[in-house]
Design an enzyme around this catalytic site. Structure first.
Site, short mmCIF file in Angstrom:
data_model
loop_
_atom_site.label_atom_id
_atom_site.label_comp_id
_atom_site.label_asym_id
_atom_site.label_seq_id
_atom_site.Cartn_x
_atom_site.Cartn_y
_atom_site.Cartn_z
N THR A 165 65.29 -7.76 74.60
CA THR A 165 65.07 -6.32 74.56
C THR A 165 64.68 -5.84 75.95
O THR A 165 63.83 -6.45 76.61
CB THR A 165 63.96 -5.96 73.56
OG1 THR A 165 64.30 -6.51 72.27
CG2 THR A 165 63.82 -4.46 73.42
N ASP A 191 61.16 -6.65 58.02
CA ASP A 191 60.34 -7.23 59.09
C ASP A 191 59.17 -6.31 59.44
O ASP A 191 58.90 -6.03 60.60
CB ASP A 191 61.19 -7.52 60.33
CG ASP A 191 60.57 -8.61 61.21
OD1 ASP A 191 59.60 -9.25 60.76
OD2 ASP A 191 61.05 -8.82 62.33
N GLY A 221 64.95 -15.30 69.23
CA GLY A 221 66.09 -16.11 68.81
C GLY A 221 67.38 -15.33 68.71
O GLY A 221 68.47 -15.89 68.75
#
Length: 550
Positions: free
Chosen positions: A24, A140, A20
């Site tokens: 990468t 995260d 979102g």
């Protein structure tokens, strides 16, 4: 940007992922002779309001500066090479970590053993302790964001949530930002983080559930939870888990932050302490055998003597309390000494960071003057002066032959010298030669002491040493050559640190890092292991340790 290069410099090799917040890529840096591989994270802000572009760029720059600092400060965090804004997107250029994620590891090899999970936990808690000491919350932590580095097997923590938050914040008309969006991954994210209020123990919650995944192969959403408390009922899947590790995980993933470990340092101390206590309880199992000594890993001093007549079993439960109660059921009075030792251990570990520098290093050098004048070698042989052979006591035995591995040599640096202490040298020898260190703390490995001599040769060389607290012997030597230094000088240092062991592999590893063909190389030769790493631009870090040390 050309059709083939990002920022007129980076050639995209392949896409590693999309999400979102952007994508990468794996890329090569065409401006370097080595064509070094790197990872480019291309992030798109949630809004494209031109009036807010400057605000977004400033926020992105701040977050990039933090990432740079973190990458330079810990070897298990990828380094940030560059960042740039281009075409309405923001890009981070980071170190490429070759290896597999923990998700891939479980997919390929199945669930991990309790011992392997304990090692991964201990290593990552050291990383989180450093991040938290910089007043950062990762936000995260999950199996996909932990890579087992191919070169040394160490877990590397990637993908910080703060940069995603910078891109995901919805900017209002007058430049005021409302509460930040929730950053994290459902299942691994605790309730307070989902509400946009992460704390340090939020990362410990995520790490605990990551460990549960490694042990069970199940993601948090696949595990049942208590409808009244919200606690994850992972024990139903793995009822026979090692109770010491289980107790640590139970506490880490409690629903409310106040009930969890307050710091990564305390969680690490508990994990290490329970490992030591559990091992000690099973060492002396035959009646009449010598008692087992339990050492306080904070001080290296024996804290209690435990006589055990049978293997000790521990009951499952939350935290250390139930673990201790199970021990009490075995040895009432004898175990009381252990409880005292444990309480001292915890009191010494209550600070938020275990890596705090001791104001007064506790060196043992004071006894060093004990090389009391050795009277024996010189006592004039009055008994029989006639036999001429008597002049041959020329080598007075006691003064010099003490520790065989004491400092062997110094390699010239131009501005000073690098003292060479091979592993096995005594702590006393190091302190006598170098004086008081600039930093003195508990080592990462149990029962070790780590000392650092910052700027030993001004603006050129830092030195570091890790000692075994029980024996006072040197187990690991570290030298950092700032801004690269001279290659031949570094090779000479390597050769002397390795002694009679072959230095060929170490020198080729050094050359690869020095010439930008790699950021990190490890090697093994004889009874040594070692690592060469590029840090903070051109700094070259060399570490050599006993192969059985870690």
């Amino acid at each position: 940007m050309t059709a083939s290069l990002l920022n007129n410099r980076y050639r995209i090799l392949k896409t590693l992922g999309r999400g979102g917040f952007g994508q990468t890529f794996l890329a090569t840096d065409t401006h370097l002779p080595s064509q070094r591989h790197c990872v480019i994270k291309q992030l798109k802000p949630a809004v494209q309001n031109p009036e807010q572009q400057q605000w977004l760029e400033e926020r992105f720059q701040r977050e990039a500066a933090i990432l740079e600092q973190l990458g330079e400060g810990h070897p298990q965090i990828p380094q940030l090479y560059a960042y740039f804004a281009e075409g309405g997107t923001f890009s981070l250029v980071q170190e490429y970590i070759e290896g597999v994620t923990l998700t891939q590891k479980v997919s390929q090899d199945g669930v991990l053993s309790a011992a392997a999970v304990r090692d991964i936990l201990a290593s990552l808690l050291s990383v989180l302790d450093y991040i938290h000491s910089q007043r950062m919350v990762h936000r995260d932590v999950k199996p996909d964001n932990i890579i087992l580095r191919a070169v040394d097997g160490k877990p590397v923590l990637i993908d910080f949530g703060a940069v995603k938050e910078a891109m995901g914040t919805v900017v209002q008309t007058y430049g005021n930002a409302p509460p930040s969006v929730a950053i994290g991954t459902p299942g691994y994210m605790p309730s307070e983080q989902a509400a946009g209020r992460p704390v340090y123990s939020s990362d410990l919650y995520s790490l605990g559930l990551t460990a549960v995944f490694l042990l069970t192969g199940k993601m948090p959403q696949e595990l049942a939870s208590d409808p009244n408390t919200g606690e994850v009922l992972w024990r139903e899947v793995l009822p026979n888990i090692d109770s010491t590790l289980g107790a640590v995980l139970d506490r880490a993933i409690l629903y409310h932050p106040r009930d969890r470990f307050p710091t990564a340092a305390q969680m690490l101390a508990t994990l290490q302490l329970e490992s030591v206590s559990s091992t000690a309880a099973t060492l002396a199992v035959a009646p009449g055998k010598p008692s087992t000594r339990v050492s306080n890993t904070a001080t290296g001093q024996p804290t209690a003597t435990v006589a055990v007549s049978a293997p000790q079993t521990t009951a499952s439960g939350n935290g250390c309390l139930k673990f201790l109660l199970a021990g009490l059921a075995v040895g009432a009075i004898a175990i009381a000494g252990l409880v005292v030792g444990l309480s001292r251990f915890f009191s010494s570990r209550q600070q938020p960071q275990p890596v705090t520098i001791s104001p007064t290093p506790t060196p043992t050098p004071e006894p060093s003057p004990t090389p009391s004048p050795p009277p024996s070698p010189t006592p004039t042989p009055s008994p029989t002066p006639t036999p001429e052979p008597s002049p041959t006591p020329s080598p007075p035995p006691s003064p010099t032959p003490t520790p065989s591995p004491s400092p062997q040599a110094s390699t010239s640096t131009g501005n000073g010298a690098v003292p060479i202490f091979v592993t096995g040298s005594s702590e006393r020898d190091v302190f006598e030669a170098l004086g008081e260190p600039t930093r003195d703390r508990n080592g990462y490995y149990p029962n070790t002491r780590a000392v650092v001599y910052d700027d030993y040769v001004r603006d050129r060389i830092d030195l570091g040493y890790i000692f075994d607290r029980s024996t006072g012997k040197l187990r690991q030597t570290e030298v950092t050559f700032k801004q690269g230094g001279d290659l031949e000088e570094m090779k000479a240092t390597l050769r002397q640190l390795l002694g009679s062991a072959s230095a060929a592999g170490a020198e080729s590893a050094l050359e690869a890092v020095y010439r930008d063909r790699a950021n990190l190389r490890s090697f093994r030769t004889g009874n040594f292991k070692g690592m060469i790493q590029k840090q903070q631009g051109r700094d070259i870090y060399i570490a050599i340790w006993d192969a059985d040390f870690h």
